[in-house]
Design an enzyme around this catalytic site. Structure first.
Site, mmCIF file in Angstrom:
data_model
loop_
_atom_site.group_PDB
_atom_site.id
_atom_site.type_symbol
_atom_site.label_atom_id
_atom_site.label_comp_id
_atom_site.label_asym_id
_atom_site.label_seq_id
_atom_site.Cartn_x
_atom_site.Cartn_y
_atom_site.Cartn_z
ATOM 1 N N VAL A 111 20.406 -53.293 -47.986
ATOM 2 C CA VAL A 111 21.559 -52.911 -48.809
ATOM 3 C C VAL A 111 21.512 -53.466 -50.230
ATOM 4 C CG1 VAL A 111 23.155 -52.568 -46.891
ATOM 5 C CG2 VAL A 111 22.916 -54.845 -47.900
ATOM 6 N N TYR A 112 20.604 -54.377 -50.521
ATOM 7 C CA TYR A 112 20.541 -54.925 -51.868
ATOM 8 C C TYR A 112 20.102 -53.826 -52.837
ATOM 9 C CZ TYR A 112 20.843 -59.571 -49.683
ATOM 10 O OH TYR A 112 21.241 -60.674 -48.963
#
Length: 325
Positions: A57-58
Protein backbone atom coordinates in the site's frame (compact mmCIF):
# COMPACT_ATOMS: atom_id res chain seq x y z
CA UNK A 1 27.08 -2.91 11.20
CA UNK A 2 25.93 -5.37 13.82
CA UNK A 3 23.71 -8.35 13.05
CA UNK A 4 21.32 -10.54 14.99
CA UNK A 5 18.95 -13.40 14.34
CA UNK A 6 15.29 -12.51 13.93
CA UNK A 7 13.63 -13.90 17.04
CA UNK A 8 14.19 -17.64 17.39
CA UNK A 9 14.77 -18.10 13.65
CA UNK A 10 18.14 -18.57 11.99
CA UNK A 11 17.57 -15.55 9.74
CA UNK A 12 20.37 -13.02 10.22
CA UNK A 13 19.37 -9.38 9.90
CA UNK A 14 21.15 -6.07 10.46
CA UNK A 15 20.41 -4.26 13.71
CA UNK A 16 18.66 -1.61 11.65
CA UNK A 17 15.97 -2.24 9.05
CA UNK A 18 15.57 0.32 6.28
CA UNK A 19 11.95 1.43 6.17
CA UNK A 20 10.85 2.22 2.64
CA UNK A 21 7.50 3.93 3.24
CA UNK A 22 9.15 7.27 2.43
CA UNK A 23 9.86 6.16 -1.13
CA UNK A 24 7.06 7.24 -3.42
CA UNK A 25 4.83 10.21 -4.11
CA UNK A 26 1.74 9.59 -2.01
CA UNK A 27 2.34 12.47 0.44
CA UNK A 28 4.21 15.75 0.32
CA UNK A 29 6.83 14.72 2.92
CA UNK A 30 7.81 11.62 0.95
CA UNK A 31 10.72 11.21 -1.48
CA UNK A 32 9.25 11.44 -4.96
CA UNK A 33 12.68 11.45 -6.64
CA UNK A 34 13.38 7.80 -7.50
CA UNK A 35 17.09 8.45 -8.01
CA UNK A 36 17.37 9.89 -4.50
CA UNK A 37 15.54 6.85 -3.13
CA UNK A 38 18.01 4.56 -4.89
CA UNK A 39 20.91 6.53 -3.43
CA UNK A 40 19.58 6.02 0.10
CA UNK A 41 19.07 2.30 -0.49
CA UNK A 42 22.56 1.98 -1.98
CA UNK A 43 24.15 3.77 0.97
CA UNK A 44 22.18 1.66 3.44
CA UNK A 45 23.44 -1.54 1.85
CA UNK A 46 26.95 -0.08 1.73
CA UNK A 47 26.69 0.55 5.50
CA UNK A 48 25.81 -3.12 6.02
CA UNK A 49 22.02 -2.92 6.26
CA UNK A 50 20.68 -6.10 4.67
CA UNK A 51 17.06 -5.74 5.85
CA UNK A 52 14.51 -3.62 3.91
CA UNK A 53 10.83 -3.23 4.79
CA UNK A 54 8.05 -1.98 2.53
CA UNK A 55 4.35 -2.70 1.89
CA UNK A 56 2.04 -3.04 -1.10
CA UNK A 57 0.00 0.00 0.00
CA UNK A 58 2.95 2.39 0.22
CA UNK A 59 2.11 4.76 -2.63
CA UNK A 60 -0.02 1.96 -4.12
CA UNK A 61 2.95 -0.22 -5.02
CA UNK A 62 5.34 2.58 -5.98
CA UNK A 63 7.60 1.88 -2.98
CA UNK A 64 7.87 -1.79 -3.93
CA UNK A 65 8.72 -0.79 -7.51
CA UNK A 66 11.50 1.49 -6.28
CA UNK A 67 12.91 -1.16 -3.96
CA UNK A 68 12.77 -3.79 -6.70
CA UNK A 69 14.65 -1.57 -9.13
CA UNK A 70 17.26 -0.61 -6.53
CA UNK A 71 18.11 -4.13 -5.38
CA UNK A 72 18.35 -5.59 -8.88
CA UNK A 73 22.11 -5.03 -8.99
CA UNK A 74 22.77 -6.79 -5.67
CA UNK A 75 23.08 -10.43 -4.65
CA UNK A 76 19.47 -11.28 -3.76
CA UNK A 77 20.55 -13.98 -1.30
CA UNK A 78 22.39 -11.39 0.78
CA UNK A 79 19.26 -9.27 1.29
CA UNK A 80 16.23 -9.75 3.53
CA UNK A 81 13.21 -8.16 1.84
CA UNK A 82 10.00 -7.65 3.81
CA UNK A 83 6.63 -6.43 2.62
CA UNK A 84 3.04 -6.48 3.85
CA UNK A 85 -0.55 -7.21 2.90
CA UNK A 86 -3.94 -5.98 4.18
CA UNK A 87 -4.64 -2.43 3.05
CA UNK A 88 -6.79 -1.36 0.11
CA UNK A 89 -5.23 -1.85 -3.33
CA UNK A 90 -8.21 -0.78 -5.39
CA UNK A 91 -11.94 -0.10 -5.29
CA UNK A 92 -14.65 -2.67 -4.71
CA UNK A 93 -14.83 -5.96 -2.84
CA UNK A 94 -11.84 -8.29 -2.37
CA UNK A 95 -9.37 -5.44 -2.81
CA UNK A 96 -8.28 -5.38 0.82
CA UNK A 97 -8.17 -7.49 3.97
CA UNK A 98 -6.70 -10.88 4.76
CA UNK A 99 -8.91 -13.29 2.87
CA UNK A 100 -7.21 -16.14 1.05
CA UNK A 101 -8.17 -14.52 -2.26
CA UNK A 102 -6.70 -11.12 -1.39
CA UNK A 103 -3.48 -12.57 0.03
CA UNK A 104 -2.86 -14.84 -2.97
CA UNK A 105 -3.66 -12.01 -5.40
CA UNK A 106 -1.49 -9.47 -3.61
CA UNK A 107 1.57 -11.62 -3.12
CA UNK A 108 1.81 -11.96 -6.90
CA UNK A 109 1.67 -8.19 -7.30
CA UNK A 110 4.37 -7.68 -4.65
CA UNK A 111 6.62 -10.31 -6.22
CA UNK A 112 6.24 -8.63 -9.59
CA UNK A 113 6.93 -5.12 -8.31
CA UNK A 114 9.89 -6.26 -6.22
CA UNK A 115 11.13 -8.25 -9.22
CA UNK A 116 11.96 -11.25 -7.04
CA UNK A 117 11.01 -14.91 -6.90
CA UNK A 118 10.39 -14.88 -3.15
CA UNK A 119 9.71 -12.60 -0.20
CA UNK A 120 11.82 -13.16 2.90
CA UNK A 121 9.28 -11.78 5.39
CA UNK A 122 5.60 -11.41 4.46
CA UNK A 123 3.60 -9.59 7.10
CA UNK A 124 -0.04 -8.93 7.77
CA UNK A 125 -0.26 -5.14 8.10
CA UNK A 126 -3.20 -5.18 10.51
CA UNK A 127 -5.71 -7.60 12.06
CA UNK A 128 -8.76 -8.31 9.89
CA UNK A 129 -11.97 -8.64 11.91
CA UNK A 130 -13.91 -9.78 8.84
CA UNK A 131 -11.74 -12.81 8.04
CA UNK A 132 -11.21 -15.82 10.36
CA UNK A 133 -7.56 -15.92 11.40
CA UNK A 134 -7.51 -19.63 10.43
CA UNK A 135 -8.17 -18.68 6.80
CA UNK A 136 -5.42 -16.07 6.84
CA UNK A 137 -2.89 -18.41 8.43
CA UNK A 138 -3.76 -21.23 6.03
CA UNK A 139 -3.13 -18.92 3.06
CA UNK A 140 0.18 -17.72 4.52
CA UNK A 141 1.23 -21.28 5.26
CA UNK A 142 0.53 -22.14 1.62
CA UNK A 143 2.88 -19.36 0.52
CA UNK A 144 5.62 -20.71 2.77
CA UNK A 145 5.07 -24.25 1.52
CA UNK A 146 5.28 -23.15 -2.12
CA UNK A 147 8.47 -21.15 -1.48
CA UNK A 148 7.06 -17.76 -2.39
CA UNK A 149 7.55 -16.63 1.20
CA UNK A 150 10.29 -17.61 3.65
CA UNK A 151 8.91 -16.27 6.95
CA UNK A 152 5.67 -14.61 8.03
CA UNK A 153 5.08 -11.76 10.44
CA UNK A 154 2.45 -9.40 11.82
CA UNK A 155 2.10 -5.74 12.73
CA UNK A 156 0.16 -3.58 15.18
CA UNK A 157 -2.46 -5.60 17.01
CA UNK A 158 -3.69 -6.52 20.48
CA UNK A 159 -1.83 -9.15 22.44
CA UNK A 160 -4.91 -11.40 22.51
CA UNK A 161 -5.10 -11.32 18.73
CA UNK A 162 -1.44 -12.13 18.28
CA UNK A 163 -1.61 -14.88 20.88
CA UNK A 164 -4.66 -16.37 19.17
CA UNK A 165 -2.80 -16.42 15.85
CA UNK A 166 0.19 -18.20 17.40
CA UNK A 167 -2.14 -20.72 19.07
CA UNK A 168 -3.99 -21.45 15.82
CA UNK A 169 -0.69 -21.93 13.98
CA UNK A 170 0.50 -24.41 16.59
CA UNK A 171 -2.84 -26.19 16.65
CA UNK A 172 -2.99 -26.63 12.87
CA UNK A 173 0.74 -27.02 12.24
CA UNK A 174 0.81 -23.88 10.10
CA UNK A 175 3.83 -21.64 9.63
CA UNK A 176 4.14 -19.44 12.70
CA UNK A 177 4.58 -15.67 12.90
CA UNK A 178 8.32 -15.15 13.34
CA UNK A 179 8.16 -11.39 13.69
CA UNK A 180 6.06 -8.59 15.14
CA UNK A 181 6.20 -4.98 13.93
CA UNK A 182 4.73 -2.73 16.64
CA UNK A 183 4.93 1.02 17.15
CA UNK A 184 7.52 1.44 19.89
CA UNK A 185 9.71 4.35 20.97
CA UNK A 186 10.48 6.45 24.03
CA UNK A 187 7.15 8.31 23.88
CA UNK A 188 5.01 5.41 22.61
CA UNK A 189 5.58 2.64 25.14
CA UNK A 190 2.14 1.04 25.34
CA UNK A 191 3.45 -2.14 23.72
CA UNK A 192 5.46 -2.92 26.86
CA UNK A 193 2.23 -4.31 28.29
CA UNK A 194 0.72 -5.51 25.02
CA UNK A 195 2.56 -7.62 22.44
CA UNK A 196 6.17 -7.25 23.65
CA UNK A 197 5.83 -9.70 26.57
CA UNK A 198 4.24 -12.20 24.17
CA UNK A 199 7.15 -11.78 21.76
CA UNK A 200 9.70 -12.27 24.53
CA UNK A 201 7.96 -15.42 25.78
CA UNK A 202 7.35 -16.92 22.33
CA UNK A 203 10.70 -16.10 20.73
CA UNK A 204 9.19 -13.73 18.18
CA UNK A 205 11.43 -11.09 16.60
CA UNK A 206 10.54 -7.42 17.10
CA UNK A 207 11.13 -4.70 14.50
CA UNK A 208 9.56 -1.46 15.83
CA UNK A 209 8.14 1.10 13.45
CA UNK A 210 8.28 4.84 14.14
CA UNK A 211 11.33 4.45 16.42
CA UNK A 212 11.77 8.24 16.43
CA UNK A 213 8.12 9.06 17.08
CA UNK A 214 7.43 10.57 13.67
CA UNK A 215 10.48 12.80 14.04
CA UNK A 216 9.57 14.09 17.50
CA UNK A 217 12.54 12.34 19.15
CA UNK A 218 15.02 13.84 16.71
CA UNK A 219 14.61 17.14 18.54
CA UNK A 220 13.73 19.05 15.39
CA UNK A 221 10.52 20.46 16.87
CA UNK A 222 10.42 23.28 19.42
CA UNK A 223 8.28 23.18 22.55
CA UNK A 224 7.01 26.72 22.00
CA UNK A 225 6.77 26.53 18.23
CA UNK A 226 3.95 25.61 15.90
CA UNK A 227 5.41 23.36 13.21
CA UNK A 228 4.53 24.58 9.76
CA UNK A 229 6.70 22.14 7.86
CA UNK A 230 7.76 18.51 8.07
CA UNK A 231 5.58 15.61 9.00
CA UNK A 232 3.96 17.23 12.04
CA UNK A 233 2.45 19.94 9.84
CA UNK A 234 0.18 17.44 8.10
CA UNK A 235 0.26 14.31 10.27
CA UNK A 236 -2.14 14.62 13.19
CA UNK A 237 -0.67 11.59 14.96
CA UNK A 238 2.80 13.17 15.06
CA UNK A 239 1.41 16.46 16.35
CA UNK A 240 -0.49 14.63 19.11
CA UNK A 241 2.87 13.70 20.64
CA UNK A 242 3.38 17.35 21.63
CA UNK A 243 2.41 16.85 25.30
CA UNK A 244 4.12 18.14 28.45
CA UNK A 245 5.10 14.62 29.44
CA UNK A 246 6.66 13.88 26.05
CA UNK A 247 8.56 17.18 26.03
CA UNK A 248 10.08 16.11 29.35
CA UNK A 249 11.20 12.86 27.74
CA UNK A 250 12.80 14.84 24.93
CA UNK A 251 14.53 17.08 27.49
CA UNK A 252 16.09 13.96 29.02
CA UNK A 253 17.08 12.70 25.57
CA UNK A 254 18.79 15.99 24.78
CA UNK A 255 20.66 15.99 28.09
CA UNK A 256 22.00 12.48 27.58
CA UNK A 257 22.85 13.30 23.96
CA UNK A 258 24.92 16.31 25.06
CA UNK A 259 26.77 14.15 27.58
CA UNK A 260 27.47 11.48 24.97
CA UNK A 261 28.41 13.90 22.17
CA UNK A 262 25.58 12.29 20.22
CA UNK A 263 22.34 13.52 18.67
CA UNK A 264 18.85 13.10 20.17
CA UNK A 265 17.99 10.70 17.34
CA UNK A 266 21.01 8.53 18.12
CA UNK A 267 20.18 8.37 21.83
CA UNK A 268 16.54 7.54 21.10
CA UNK A 269 17.55 4.73 18.75
CA UNK A 270 20.24 3.49 21.15
CA UNK A 271 17.55 3.16 23.84
CA UNK A 272 15.68 0.75 21.55
CA UNK A 273 18.85 -1.16 20.66
CA UNK A 274 19.47 -1.74 24.37
CA UNK A 275 16.06 -3.41 24.79
CA UNK A 276 16.56 -7.20 24.75
CA UNK A 277 13.25 -7.81 22.98
CA UNK A 278 14.11 -5.51 20.04
CA UNK A 279 15.93 -6.95 17.04
CA UNK A 280 15.96 -4.18 14.44
CA UNK A 281 14.25 -0.77 14.64
CA UNK A 282 12.84 0.34 11.28
CA UNK A 283 14.42 3.66 10.37
CA UNK A 284 12.95 5.88 7.65
CA UNK A 285 15.63 8.39 6.67
CA UNK A 286 14.82 10.98 4.02
CA UNK A 287 18.46 11.74 3.29
CA UNK A 288 21.83 10.02 3.38
CA UNK A 289 22.88 12.33 6.24
CA UNK A 290 19.92 11.15 8.30
CA UNK A 291 20.71 7.53 7.43
CA UNK A 292 24.33 7.84 8.54
CA UNK A 293 23.27 9.66 11.71
CA UNK A 294 20.81 6.88 12.55
CA UNK A 295 23.36 4.12 12.02
CA UNK A 296 25.71 6.03 14.33
CA UNK A 297 23.41 5.03 17.20
CA UNK A 298 25.23 1.69 17.20
CA UNK A 299 28.17 3.49 18.81
CA UNK A 300 26.10 4.99 21.65
CA UNK A 301 26.29 2.96 24.85
CA UNK A 302 23.74 3.52 27.61
CA UNK A 303 24.04 2.20 31.17
CA UNK A 304 21.11 1.27 33.39
CA UNK A 305 21.04 4.69 35.05
CA UNK A 306 20.86 6.46 31.70
CA UNK A 307 18.11 4.13 30.50
CA UNK A 308 16.17 4.96 33.66
CA UNK A 309 16.68 8.70 33.12
CA UNK A 310 15.25 8.45 29.62
CA UNK A 311 12.21 6.49 30.77
CA UNK A 312 11.48 8.35 34.04
CA UNK A 313 9.49 11.34 32.70
CA UNK A 314 6.85 9.17 31.03
CA UNK A 315 4.39 7.09 32.98
CA UNK A 316 2.79 4.79 30.39
CA UNK A 317 -1.01 4.58 30.50
CA UNK A 318 -0.86 0.94 31.60
CA UNK A 319 1.23 1.94 34.64
CA UNK A 320 -1.43 4.42 35.73
CA UNK A 321 -4.13 1.77 35.36
CA UNK A 322 -2.20 -0.71 37.49
CA UNK A 323 -1.56 1.95 40.14
CA UNK A 324 -5.31 2.61 40.39
CA UNK A 325 -6.22 -1.05 41.01
Amino acid sequence: MEYTTLGDTGLEVSRFCLGCMNFGSDREWMISDEEKSHEIIDRAIDLGINFLDTANVYSRGESEDIVGDAIAEYDREELVIATKVYGPMGEGPNKQGLSRKHILDQVEGSLDRLDTDYIDLYQIHRWDDSTPIEETLHALDHLVETGKVRYIGASTMAAWQFTKALYESDLNDYARFSCMQPQYNLVDRQEEENVLPVCAEEGVGVIPWSPLGGGFLTGKYDRDGDPDEGRAATDEHTHERFTDENWQVLDAVREVADEKDATPAQVSLAWLLHKDVVDAPIIGPRSIDHLEENVGALDVSLDDAEMDRLEAPLEPAWSRVIADL
